[in-house]
Enzyme design. Structure first.
Site, short mmCIF file in Angstrom:
data_model
loop_
_atom_site.label_atom_id
_atom_site.label_comp_id
_atom_site.label_asym_id
_atom_site.label_seq_id
_atom_site.Cartn_x
_atom_site.Cartn_y
_atom_site.Cartn_z
CD GLU A 195 -9.86 -51.39 -88.29
OE1 GLU A 195 -8.69 -51.10 -87.96
OE2 GLU A 195 -10.29 -51.29 -89.46
NE ARG A 231 -8.75 -38.31 -96.79
CZ ARG A 231 -7.80 -37.52 -97.29
NH1 ARG A 231 -8.13 -36.44 -98.00
NH2 ARG A 231 -6.54 -37.80 -97.11
CB CYS A 247 -15.64 -46.71 -88.45
SG CYS A 247 -16.92 -47.21 -89.62
CG HIS A 284 -13.64 -50.96 -91.07
ND1 HIS A 284 -12.71 -50.33 -90.27
CD2 HIS A 284 -14.61 -50.03 -91.31
CE1 HIS A 284 -13.09 -49.08 -90.04
NE2 HIS A 284 -14.24 -48.87 -90.65
#
Lengths: 221, 221, 221, 221
Positions: C87, C97, C150, C173
């Site tokens: 990342e 979500r 995360c 990830h």
């Protein structure tokens, strides 16, 4: 004049009614708008088939008997695909992940007992692909029409035409309409106008092409 | 009349010129067709930005100085995405996989030295998402605008607006047009008409919404 | 001996507990197997963080205070991604979500009020990318860590490190394990052994690289 | 003892040599490691086929004649797929997007003149699917094996077996290995060990299952 009309060649163009929780089916939306049009000397006859195993192919056979077409192009919805997807082959098996509109869900059952394992489309699929691409309509050759009602109808079509040398047939899958895609995150939506323009091109190409082009459009797997 | 025009609020709507081997850029095709339209009491001023690092943001600043808009919406092409993709955040880095239209390809360079690492869009992105979906236009919130000229312009926009409380701004990525998608197998193509309808909805929503809705539209990763 | 251990540099390596209906989390499976290993003169200290907003970052801060590491690498599951996904940037927003493991689902809420909009990783992400690719481990740079726990932890990490010049940090990830992918049709599964080999390479590269390479690995959108 | 060996049933397991710019083919890497193993009373005989139209099927026929197997499982690389992909049907057409290893690129040519349009696999594909999933190996039923050398060999296999009631056959596509996926951004990579574990399960299931399960695993399109 009436004589000419009586002998005019026909294109039978079919769509399906909505299934899988949708309230519209883009195939019937697109097809019904072309009903009665003349393309390359062919009159379009549009018919809506039920998204049901069995009933769909009986309805197709009846429509063929009525219209006596020179060309049959069946159209179905393929939610998730991005292009007009010209099918190469229909296989003799039903394997339904979801129930059809009558609640039936056959698994690993031949569509027609004692029929061949598969039929290839008899329309000039590569010329049709080239014509769409040349006109700026997203298009592809597909090596599988799935194992649901679309493949069921496609297989039944080609089985019916196997004994009629005067009629050619094929199948094209189309994407969701934009308004359907709006409810399916990530899924492409193609405008009705683009689909209809593509269908006209497909029919014109089929009507005017006797010998298909040999252009690579296979899949490595 | 001249008075009214002088005081009418403006929306600055920007597109880009073609890049990456394309002969058109759907963002400018869509945007230029809306130039001069009035939406929710706002006059649209359309501008085309060059797909170049540096020059694009200077052109944007000049356009903002000229138009003195209350809203700026920048639009860019995202070949491969299927929906109108409303960007949440611009980050302060250029990292170009391909050269821009001037042949420059910066890697891991801040867009503006001593500026913050990122800016969030100040337009009501969730209300805009909801409005598009309600109108049947494929839409999504995107958590990244990439690291090419689109993000470069988006970041420069938000940096410029950081000191102007009277102007809000954001960025939306749009898919290929169908005629572009026809040359990119598997890529979705959205019709110009659908994109333009979507842009009108975005502008109207931005113009009439002060407080954004709280609707989950994030990503787990 | 005890003296040497006391002064040995540490790498804090974190994973998460399972979430979203999974019974395992590949990040913790991979990380806990490396606990206590020495890589390039650094001792690995592995910690499991709860997949919960708030609690996760408090646990991270406590682990940093305990270990006083020179490097922190947080690892999280990204079901659907195919590669070790390094990342680039953490953004200051929660937008969930799905609920976290405590049932909380924040929407468009800053992670830390009055903190910057984003932080960039301070590990040499391009050198890490190159090292993985050179070793045959699928790898990519990601421009977004999402807006769930995360990203929450990644942002809190970089905020904590912003005032500590002696410690660098980043986030990676990882895909599902094959046994998870078996329950998610179409999702890639990467073997635990491959992930762990990749993590060792990431740590070694981070430990031995002061100045990152400039290699294009951005996204056009 | 020697007698028993002489009458032991055989499984012919084939892989391919590298093609399309790859230096290894995961199918042969996986298959050759299983050569000589005994599974459910069957001895595995591994053979490498050339990725060439024509030569591949002649090599397959020769291997069948030598081994006189009760089961033939052909394995091929499907770069981009994420799971062990059990093929349902082989179709009688070559359509090559890329040249084979001998530089040939047939387009729309029947594999075997006067042969049927297609053959279905005669192995218990649904039981095989279930067994893989139960063991945590990513798996799926595929409705097309493409139109390249894999489908060519699969079709030739089923044509050869059509006249041998004592031997059943099928085809499985496998993903890239992780080291291949490292060079194909976005492509899944499955570990050799996972693939080999999957192949053992496929063979055991094929060897011990006479009547396939009826589980829906079709495609709507």
């Amino acid at each position: 004049m009436s004589r000419r009309a009586a002998t005019a060649r026909k294109v039978l163009l079919t769509g399906f009614d909505p299934f899988g929780g949708e309230t519209i089916n883009p195939s019937w939306e697109a097809v019904r708008g072309l009903d009665g049009e003349d393309i390359a000397g062919h009159r379009i006859v549009a018919t809506c088939l039920p998204t049901e195993f069995g009933r769909s192919r009986r309805a197709l056979r009846a429509a063929i008997a009525r219209a006596e077409p020179g060309i049959v192009l069946c159209v179905g919805q393929a939610g998730g695909r991005a292009a007009l997807s010209i099918e190469r082959v229909a296989i003799n098996v039903d394997d339904a992940r979801i129930p059809d509109n009558a609640g039936r869900q056959p698994v690993d059952r031949p569509i027609i007992a004692d029929a061949p394992a598969a039929y290839f489309a008899t329309l000039p699929i590569k010329s049709m692909l080239t014509a769409l691409q040349g006109a700026g309509v997203p298009a592809e050759i597909s090596q599988t029409a799935g194992t649901f009602v679309c493949n069921h109808v496609f297989f039944a079509l080609m089985h019916a035409l196997a004994s009629r040398r005067t009629c050619r047939g094929g199948f094209v899958h189309i994407p969701y309409l934009p308004e359907q895609a709006a409810r399916h995150p990530g899924a492409p939506g193609l405008a009705l106008e683009t689909v209809q323009r593509g269908l006209r091109i497909l029919i014109e190409t089929a009507a005017t092409t006797r010998r298909d082009r040999r252009i690579a459009a296979g899949a490595t797997h």
